[in-house]
Design a protein around this motif. Structure first.
Motif, PDB file in Angstrom:
ATOM      1  N   MET A   1       0.851  -1.174   0.000  1.00 11.09           N
ATOM      2  CA  MET A   1       0.000   0.000   0.000  1.00 11.09           C
ATOM      3  C   MET A   1       0.897   1.238   0.000  1.00 11.09           C
ATOM      4  O   MET A   1       1.912   1.277   0.681  1.00 11.09           O
ATOM      5  N   LEU A   2       0.512   2.224  -0.749  1.00 13.08           N
ATOM      6  CA  LEU A   2       1.262   3.466  -0.840  1.00 13.08           C
ATOM      7  C   LEU A   2       0.937   4.351   0.362  1.00 13.08           C
ATOM      8  O   LEU A   2      -0.221   4.486   0.757  1.00 13.08           O
ATOM      9  N   TYR A   3       1.962   4.955   0.926  1.00 15.32           N
ATOM     10  CA  TYR A   3       1.812   5.818   2.101  1.00 15.32           C
ATOM     11  C   TYR A   3       2.616   7.085   1.824  1.00 15.32           C
ATOM     12  O   TYR A   3       3.841   7.072   1.876  1.00 15.32           O
ATOM     13  N   TYR A   4       1.908   8.153   1.462  1.00 15.46           N
ATOM     14  CA  TYR A   4       2.546   9.389   1.014  1.00 15.46           C
ATOM     15  C   TYR A   4       2.727  10.384   2.150  1.00 15.46           C
ATOM     16  O   TYR A   4       1.793  10.630   2.922  1.00 15.46           O
ATOM     17  N   PRO A   5       3.911  11.015   2.220  1.00 13.85           N
ATOM     18  CA  PRO A   5       4.094  12.077   3.215  1.00 13.85           C
ATOM     19  C   PRO A   5       3.325  13.326   2.801  1.00 13.85           C
ATOM     20  O   PRO A   5       3.122  13.578   1.609  1.00 13.85           O
ATOM     21  N   VAL A   6       2.879  14.068   3.792  1.00 13.86           N
ATOM     22  CA  VAL A   6       2.183  15.326   3.540  1.00 13.86           C
ATOM     23  C   VAL A   6       2.846  16.433   4.344  1.00 13.86           C
ATOM     24  O   VAL A   6       3.469  16.194   5.371  1.00 13.86           O
ATOM     25  N   GLU A   7       2.699  17.636   3.822  1.00 17.03           N
ATOM     26  CA  GLU A   7       3.151  18.844   4.522  1.00 17.03           C
ATOM     27  C   GLU A   7       1.911  19.587   4.985  1.00 17.03           C
ATOM     28  O   GLU A   7       0.998  19.844   4.194  1.00 17.03           O
ATOM     29  N   LEU A   8       1.857  19.910   6.263  1.00 15.72           N
ATOM     30  CA  LEU A   8       0.750  20.686   6.823  1.00 15.72           C
ATOM     31  C   LEU A   8       1.251  22.095   7.101  1.00 15.72           C
ATOM     32  O   LEU A   8       2.254  22.265   7.793  1.00 15.72           O
ATOM     33  N   THR A   9       0.540  23.081   6.548  1.00 14.07           N
ATOM     34  CA  THR A   9       0.971  24.469   6.677  1.00 14.07           C
ATOM     35  C   THR A   9      -0.206  25.316   7.140  1.00 14.07           C
ATOM     36  O   THR A   9      -1.269  25.289   6.501  1.00 14.07           O
ATOM     37  N   PRO A  10      -0.017  26.083   8.232  1.00 14.37           N
ATOM     38  CA  PRO A  10      -1.096  27.002   8.624  1.00 14.37           C
ATOM     39  C   PRO A  10      -1.319  28.017   7.507  1.00 14.37           C
ATOM     40  O   PRO A  10      -0.368  28.597   6.978  1.00 14.37           O
ATOM     41  N   ASP A  11      -2.580  28.185   7.132  1.00 12.31           N
ATOM     42  CA  ASP A  11      -2.925  29.101   6.053  1.00 12.31           C
ATOM     43  C   ASP A  11      -3.305  30.452   6.651  1.00 12.31           C
ATOM     44  O   ASP A  11      -3.552  30.561   7.862  1.00 12.31           O
ATOM     45  N   ASP A  12      -3.388  31.475   5.825  1.00 11.50           N
ATOM     46  CA  ASP A  12      -3.657  32.827   6.316  1.00 11.50           C
ATOM     47  C   ASP A  12      -5.114  33.060   6.712  1.00 11.50           C
ATOM     48  O   ASP A  12      -5.441  34.115   7.238  1.00 11.50           O
ATOM     49  N   ASN A  13      -5.990  32.091   6.483  1.00 10.08           N
ATOM     50  CA  ASN A  13      -7.400  32.253   6.855  1.00 10.08           C
ATOM     51  C   ASN A  13      -7.806  31.278   7.964  1.00 10.08           C
ATOM     52  O   ASN A  13      -8.928  30.805   8.000  1.00 10.08           O
ATOM     53  N   ASP A  14      -6.875  30.991   8.847  1.00  2.00           N
ATOM     54  CA  ASP A  14      -7.101  30.115  10.005  1.00  2.00           C
ATOM     55  C   ASP A  14      -7.472  28.690   9.626  1.00  2.00           C
ATOM     56  O   ASP A  14      -8.201  28.011  10.351  1.00  2.00           O
ATOM     57  N   THR A  15      -6.989  28.232   8.478  1.00  2.00           N
ATOM     58  CA  THR A  15      -7.152  26.840   8.083  1.00  2.00           C
ATOM     59  C   THR A  15      -5.762  26.220   7.970  1.00  2.00           C
ATOM     60  O   THR A  15      -4.748  26.907   8.091  1.00  2.00           O
ATOM     61  N   VAL A  16      -5.738  24.926   7.752  1.00  2.00           N
ATOM     62  CA  VAL A  16      -4.480  24.209   7.576  1.00  2.00           C
ATOM     63  C   VAL A  16      -4.458  23.658   6.156  1.00  2.00           C
ATOM     64  O   VAL A  16      -5.359  22.908   5.753  1.00  2.00           O
ATOM     65  N   MET A  17      -3.447  24.052   5.397  1.00  2.00           N
ATOM     66  CA  MET A  17      -3.290  23.563   4.027  1.00  2.00           C
ATOM     67  C   MET A  17      -2.449  22.290   4.053  1.00  2.00           C
ATOM     68  O   MET A  17      -1.495  22.168   4.813  1.00  2.00           O
ATOM     69  N   VAL A  18      -2.841  21.317   3.218  1.00  2.00           N
ATOM     70  CA  VAL A  18      -2.090  20.070   3.113  1.00  2.00           C
ATOM     71  C   VAL A  18      -1.629  19.922   1.668  1.00  2.00           C
ATOM     72  O   VAL A  18      -2.402  20.107   0.732  1.00  2.00           O
ATOM     73  N   THR A  19      -0.335  19.630   1.509  1.00  2.00           N
ATOM     74  CA  THR A  19       0.252  19.398   0.190  1.00  2.00           C
ATOM     75  C   THR A  19       1.046  18.101   0.231  1.00  2.00           C
ATOM     76  O   THR A  19       1.436  17.621   1.298  1.00  2.00           O
TER      77      THR A  19
END
Length: 152
Positions: free
Chosen positions: A1-19
């Motif tokens: 099974m594939l297990y991909y790393p993600v980057e979590l970044t606080p966004d400027d509108n009080d959300t968390v962006m995931v890439t």
């Protein structure tokens, strides 16, 4: 099974962006870290669907390290396995449809990560493409730093 790393970044509108470093087309967000990670699965599968539609190779996951990781759903993982087996043989969807004696649209659905195919259909597709599923459940701790399953 594939297990991909993600980057979590606080966004400027009080959300968390995931890439995804390995799948740059996959981007999502959430109100908090947990929601961002939950939404990340859909973003990953949508991007990987695009790779299949464009007949591109599915990128291998890079090292997880201390980052969070996300896997496609089990159904999507089964479909990605068929796609990988087809690519190894140089097959296209039309080849799968002919080998299964099904309509090409049915073969399209078997490789559509969002379509609810049955396990029996996927087992048949894997078999005619020259593959076989081996399924096991492992703890997330069993994943090595490179995103692959560590030998137990």
């Amino acid at each position: 099974m594939l297990y991909y790393p993600v980057e979590l970044t606080p966004d400027d509108n009080d959300t968390v962006m995931v890439t995804f470093p390995d799948v740059p087309e996959a981007v999502s967000f959430g109100d908090d870290e947990a929601e961002a990670l939950a939404n990340a699965v859909d973003a990953l599968e949508t991007a990987l669907n695009g790779y299949i539609a464009d007949r591109r190779e599915i990128p291998a996951p890079s090292a997880i390290g201390r980052r969070h990781g996300v896997s496609p759903s089990l159904l999507a993982s089964l479909k990605l396995g068929i796609y990988a087996t087809m690519r190894e043989r140089g097959w296209r969807k039309a080849d799968l449809a002919r080998a299964m004696a099904v309509n090409p649209r049915q073969a399209d659905r078997l490789l559509d990560l969002t379509h609810a195919s049955t396990v029996a259909q996927l087992e048949q597709a894997a078999a005619v493409a020259g593959g076989r599923y081996v399924v096991e459940v492992r703890s997330v701790a069993d994943f090595a730093d490179d995103g692959a399953l560590a030998d137990a």
